[in-house]
Write an enzyme that holds these catalytic residues in place. Structure first.
Site, PDB file in Angstrom:
ATOM      1  N   ASP A 208      47.560  37.084  24.586  1.00  0.00           N
ATOM      2  CA  ASP A 208      46.676  37.384  25.704  1.00  0.00           C
ATOM      3  C   ASP A 208      47.395  36.953  26.986  1.00  0.00           C
ATOM      4  O   ASP A 208      47.483  35.772  27.296  1.00  0.00           O
ATOM      5  CB  ASP A 208      45.358  36.623  25.528  1.00  0.00           C
ATOM      6  CG  ASP A 208      44.402  36.843  26.699  1.00  0.00           C
ATOM      7  OD1 ASP A 208      44.781  37.552  27.661  1.00  0.00           O
ATOM      8  OD2 ASP A 208      43.282  36.305  26.650  1.00  0.00           O
ATOM      9  N   GLN A 211      46.297  35.910  32.061  1.00  0.00           N
ATOM     10  CA  GLN A 211      46.621  34.973  33.142  1.00  0.00           C
ATOM     11  C   GLN A 211      48.123  34.860  33.354  1.00  0.00           C
ATOM     12  O   GLN A 211      48.563  34.342  34.392  1.00  0.00           O
ATOM     13  CB  GLN A 211      46.037  33.580  32.844  1.00  0.00           C
ATOM     14  CG  GLN A 211      44.509  33.523  32.810  1.00  0.00           C
ATOM     15  CD  GLN A 211      43.866  33.764  34.177  1.00  0.00           C
ATOM     16  OE1 GLN A 211      44.499  33.630  35.221  1.00  0.00           O
ATOM     17  NE2 GLN A 211      42.603  34.155  34.154  1.00  0.00           N
ATOM     18  N   LYS A 238      43.330  41.519  37.611  1.00  0.00           N
ATOM     19  CA  LYS A 238      43.924  40.209  37.920  1.00  0.00           C
ATOM     20  C   LYS A 238      45.361  40.323  38.441  1.00  0.00           C
ATOM     21  O   LYS A 238      45.950  39.326  38.839  1.00  0.00           O
ATOM     22  CB  LYS A 238      43.896  39.295  36.679  1.00  0.00           C
ATOM     23  CG  LYS A 238      42.495  38.932  36.215  1.00  0.00           C
ATOM     24  CD  LYS A 238      42.504  37.777  35.233  1.00  0.00           C
ATOM     25  CE  LYS A 238      41.346  37.821  34.272  1.00  0.00           C
ATOM     26  NZ  LYS A 238      40.126  37.142  34.747  1.00  0.00           N
ATOM     27  N   CYS A 378      34.230  31.293  30.729  1.00  0.00           N
ATOM     28  CA  CYS A 378      34.419  32.013  29.462  1.00  0.00           C
ATOM     29  C   CYS A 378      35.328  31.247  28.510  1.00  0.00           C
ATOM     30  O   CYS A 378      36.137  31.847  27.793  1.00  0.00           O
ATOM     31  CB  CYS A 378      34.959  33.420  29.685  1.00  0.00           C
ATOM     32  SG  CYS A 378      33.900  34.441  30.714  1.00  0.00           S
TER      33      CYS A 378
HETATM   34  C1  LIG Z   1      42.853  34.430  29.503  1.00  0.00           C
HETATM   35  C2  LIG Z   1      41.954  35.597  29.682  1.00  0.00           C
HETATM   36  N1  LIG Z   1      41.793  36.489  28.685  1.00  0.00           N
HETATM   37  C3  LIG Z   1      41.012  37.569  28.795  1.00  0.00           C
HETATM   38  C4  LIG Z   1      40.320  37.813  29.947  1.00  0.00           C
HETATM   39  C5  LIG Z   1      39.430  39.024  29.969  1.00  0.00           C
HETATM   40  O1  LIG Z   1      39.800  39.963  30.928  1.00  0.00           O
HETATM   41  P1  LIG Z   1      38.781  41.154  31.223  1.00  0.00           P
HETATM   42  O2  LIG Z   1      37.486  40.485  31.621  1.00  0.00           O
HETATM   43  O3  LIG Z   1      39.363  41.903  32.346  1.00  0.00           O
HETATM   44  O4  LIG Z   1      38.644  41.928  29.971  1.00  0.00           O
HETATM   45  C6  LIG Z   1      40.433  36.924  31.022  1.00  0.00           C
HETATM   46  C7  LIG Z   1      39.725  37.113  32.299  1.00  0.00           C
HETATM   47  O5  LIG Z   1      38.524  37.199  32.416  1.00  0.00           O
HETATM   48  C8  LIG Z   1      41.263  35.796  30.889  1.00  0.00           C
HETATM   49  O6  LIG Z   1      41.390  34.908  31.877  1.00  0.00           O
END
Ligand SMILES: Cc1ncc(COP(=O)(O)O)c(C=O)c1O
Ligand SMILES: Cc1ncc(COP(=O)(O)O)c(C=O)c1O
Lengths: 422, 150, 422, 150
Positions: A208, A211, A238, A378
């Protein structure tokens, strides 16, 4: 001046129209919530407007001039993203709606019939510092497939606890999925090492990079094959791009083994009542009309970041983060969650302030124009790990100035005095 | 306007379209493939018979536009009777022409009637039409060679 | 003047900047591919730009001023879409990435554990005129669940063959899914009747309104409950909104019974290592950062359509379609697929021209600036039903003028002469 | 600046935050619920004891910001000892105040300390904080009544 800052910082700030905004009471905006979503430079907005006003048409299926222009713009965006990631092949770049969909795509297709299908007895390994988007899909898929979900724990200073790696990554492990940079703790995880270990037992690795992509140079092709993840995801909004688009990069080998995810227009080879066959990658995983204008925006966004230079962005983030950590050390009762050395972390800093709830911190800061996030970001399991229910988080980006950090720190001092914590 | 169209629809192309060469499916063959252009649904079923390193026959059944049909016809003219190696290098040359966006000068000695497709390269949406049969041929040839190697 | 045309047609055209474009050779654009994707009015583009330049922030999770503004704009878009559909409840409106995802969402969650889980012996009924996006998801889910996929056939004039309805909709039927308006044949299907029949056997009804929403007034709340579908989907880019967003409306009863689809941020109630619980609708089905700026654009789009008036748009489409059908009747060798009476059909007209392949028609038209679609229009089974491999399709919208239809018909005559079909 | 904050953080709110009334979980109770604000993670576990149509006790364990904690405290003051019907109408009045975006004039006779939340209504992101305990109470009360009806 602080070493490492972007030399053209004031010029860069001019690229972002929203930074001129004032808020209630005429307060200038101090935007320190970029880990949540980044602001957009004019060139991204302009690219989208130009597409909508001059080149809008559906892609692939439309063969008139507008259709050709739109298809070319869309596929050029794929090339740009491939270059941004150093992807071995441009067709390995799949557009999704966000990082969350990309993670769900991999998790779900691994649970369906195919050479890599997850079954009872198989294990999926994630970490306690994951974003919910890299937790919930695996929980759901574990439930449906009978596979077991296992977790890397965290050390007290917010790193992955690798001491149990031999117990966690075993012959039963089929997938190891983890975040490159934690959105809560800022921790930068050892991608190469974890990937090598996972590959050694035949597991696939999903990274993932939601970030990481905004702030670290990524060059997949340059990685040693045994240290290169099999899939990597990030999200458009982002990396100074628009919402409504995310990216799944997957190795051709993996993507060809996975069954299709969503069914519909554009992902087929042929459809008959008896059965359908599916297109080659990338289209196999792009059902329906894709995020066209969003891809155009994302292409402009990653080109913008590359023109600034990801190394320079990274340096800047590091300098600002170090400066913010220093500032936080001057605030009595402020406690940072995660590594304290800016050299080893990303630009999101979660913290507590003794005697003031994170919501109330964010509120007082907001009245002063300083936008930070409060809550669990989250990442509830990581909060639970540190025995906190929520935290406040400041997160910088390439447009953040030291003066904004000063305003933030000053606002924290004010928060303490407002809530009379002495 | 009609000039622009004429650049695409060369007489040679329209001739091949109306009277395709080597059309129909024939025996013997080592491999048969079915390729589709998912965008518009054009289809081709194509068989290759390779004998002693030489493309002895290519037969096909194609559904599609003038460009894709004419291209199949021209392709069979160019590859039948050649060694696989020669045919592959013609394939390569045709591919280069098609992907050149109109900037590649075709070599008539190599491509013969195929040079009529130079204009197609300027119509990105039609390049796939022109390449459908060529890609099918390459795929079938590779399979023929595999089949004979076994 | 032709009766039924929008009285302010020239004013409306001014709202769409792309209509001023000229193409290669200075040809003015005659855009007749709106069933593929519609063009965007300035107000939609401006709403998106304003959001990106002044209000951009993540939603729900961000509680600073920008976050509040962005959340408010996003949720206001949900209200606008709810009003556009006459949805009984605004929380029944789920934002997806396109219509295809919305259909996959319903199909997939019906295959997972829950009170409506599809099993062997259950039947899913669709129709031979569906778009691939309403075929492939059901094929995949039928395969995975063991349920059987059954099809309504078509009559020679392109309508649903309802003569076998008693054999098709039975006690075994669990889902009936069909398109309101066919994107290939233009046929308008009897939603009320089919829904009543399906409900009588306890099946749920899913309506693909991708082609209906742009041109028919929809008022879900006004439908008799037994004639109201349980779910209805459409896609942003066909209703003068942006790509990257689609809509699933589902009755609260259905949406509460379905398990969550994608997992991730924003769709949870709480996440723990052992297990997670999920948010209430609509958030339960919106994993990850939603299409925020796209929702803002879509909100502006449906407001634009409502300000013109869906009844007036429908009238206009009917008038233009009738005029085009008349014109086509003057072209020797032209054969329309689908109903010939404009009063009973939508605005997409698929046709063949004897002796010229659809691709070649589209090509000649394109050189004259007339943009139509050629191919299978993502409806291969319907093409197979009529024994054709592909067709050409012209599709109009609220900005289409009779003069554009004249240019189209003239271009067809020219096509015949160019290819010397006499 | 501080005026704006003071409109939100009324003294009454800060007092209830520092010294919450009726905090802690007690017996007896007919229903216990756990509510979460998914946005920020604020949580409350809340028990209701209804006796003969009267709210005899409301006890709770809450984790959250000043607004959500103070709101729980004020809520218990307002509903404990009232008939369920009276308490529900106070709930209704508080809900109206919170959803009024600052345009609703609160009635001190009904809402007592609750009027201090009038300022919160102007902060859309905080309305959920103020309502968390009230929603939990309503839910638990409905369940209590069900439980006693059985
Ligand atoms: C580490 C990480 N993974 C996944 C996501 C999910 O991204 P999105 O909400 O654009 O699907 C985020 C951001 O919200 C994040 O910071
Ligand atoms: C009838 C119908 N259903 C579904 C779709 C799919 O919409 P999307 O490609 O936006 O998912 C379309 C358009 O392509 C359509 O015309």
């Amino acid at each position: 001046m602080i070493p490492g800052l972007l030399p053209e910082l004031q010029v860069i700030r001019k690229d972002f129209p929203i930074l001129e905004r004032t808020l209630a009471g005429g307060q200038p905006l101090v935007y320190l919530d970029s880990a949540n979503t980044s602001q957009k430079p004019q060139v991204v907005i302009d690219a989208m407007v130009d597409h909508l006003e001059r080149h809008n048409a559906n892609v692939a299926r439309a063969m008139h001039q507008l259709g050709a222009e739109s298809s070319e713009a869309f596929e050029a965006a794929r090339d740009k993203v491939a270059a941004f990631l150093g992807a071995p092949e441009r067709d390995e770049v799949i557009f999704t709606k966000n990082a969350s969909e990309a993670l769900n795509l991999v998790a779900n297709t691994l649970a369906w019939a195919g050479p890599r299908q997850l079954r009872e007895g198989d294990e999926i390994v994630i970490t306690e510092m994951e974003h919910h988007s890299n937790i919930v899909p695996w929980q759901l898929v574990a439930q449906r497939s009978g596979a077991t979900l296992r977790w890397f724990g965290l050390t007290d200073d917010g790193r992955l606890d690798l001491s149990r790696i031999d117990e966690l990554i075993t012959e039963r492990t089929k997938v190891v999925s983890f975040t490159w940079v934690s959105n809560m703790l800022g921790t930068v995880n050892p991608v190469a090492e974890l990937t090598r270990r996972a590959h050694a037992v035949g597991a696939i690795v999903v990274v993932d990079a939601s970030q990481a992509a905004p702030q670290l140079p990524i060059d997949l092709a340059a990685m040693a094959p045994e240290e290169r993840p099999d899939a990597l995801v990030f999200t458009g909004h982002k990396v100074v791009g628009p919402t409504g688009i995310g990216v799944l990069w997957g190795s051709r080998a993996l993507l060809e083994e996975l069954p299709p995810f969503l069914g519909g227009g554009d992902m087929i080879e042929t459809v008959a009542m008896e059965r359908s066959t599916f297109a080659a990658i990338p289209h196999k995983f792009e059902a329906g009309t894709p995020p066209i204008v969003e891809a155009v925006g994302l292409g402009a966004a990653v080109d913008y970041l590359r023109s600034v230079g990801l190394d320079a962005v990274h340096e800047h983030e590091r300098a600002i983060t170090a400066y913010a950590l220093e500032g936080l050390a001057t605030v009595p009762g402020a406690k940072v969650l995660g590594p304290l050395d800016a050299a080893e972390r990303g630009g999101a800093i979660s913290f507590e302030l003794a005697g003031v709830h994170p919501h109330d911190i964010a509120q007082v800061l907001d009245v002063r124009g300083v936008a930070v996030r409060a809550g669990h970001h989250c990442a509830k399991p990581a909060h639970a790990r540190f025995g906190v229910q929520s935290s406040a988080r400041m997160s910088s980006y390439l447009y953040t100035t030291p003066e904004e950090i000063d305003a933030f720190i000053e606002a924290l001092h004010y928060t303490r005095s407002y809530f009379k914590v002495a | 306007m009609s000039q622009e169209l004429d650049a695409l629809y060369q007489e040679i192309i329209l001739d091949h379209y109306k009277n395709p060469h080597h059309a129909g499916l024939r025996e013997p063959f080592e491999a048969e493939v079915h390729h589709v252009n998912p965008t518009c649904g054009d289809e081709i079923t194509l068989r290759v018979h390779v004998n002693d390193g030489v493309v002895d026959d290519v037969s096909y059944d194609a559904l599609g536009c003038s460009i894709s049909q004419a291209s199949a016809s021209v392709m069979t003219d160019l590859v039948i009777g050649r060694t696989v190696d020669d045919a592959l290098s013609i394939h390569e040359e045709f591919l280069t022409l098609m992907q050149g966006k109109g900037s590649v000068e075709p070599d008539e000695d190599v491509l013969e009637d195929g040079i009529a497709f130079a204009g197609v390269a300027k119509f990105p949406a039609r390049v796939k039409c022109a390449l459908l049969s060529w890609m099918a041929w390459k795929d079938a040839t590779a399979r023929s060679l595999e089949a004979s190697a076994r």
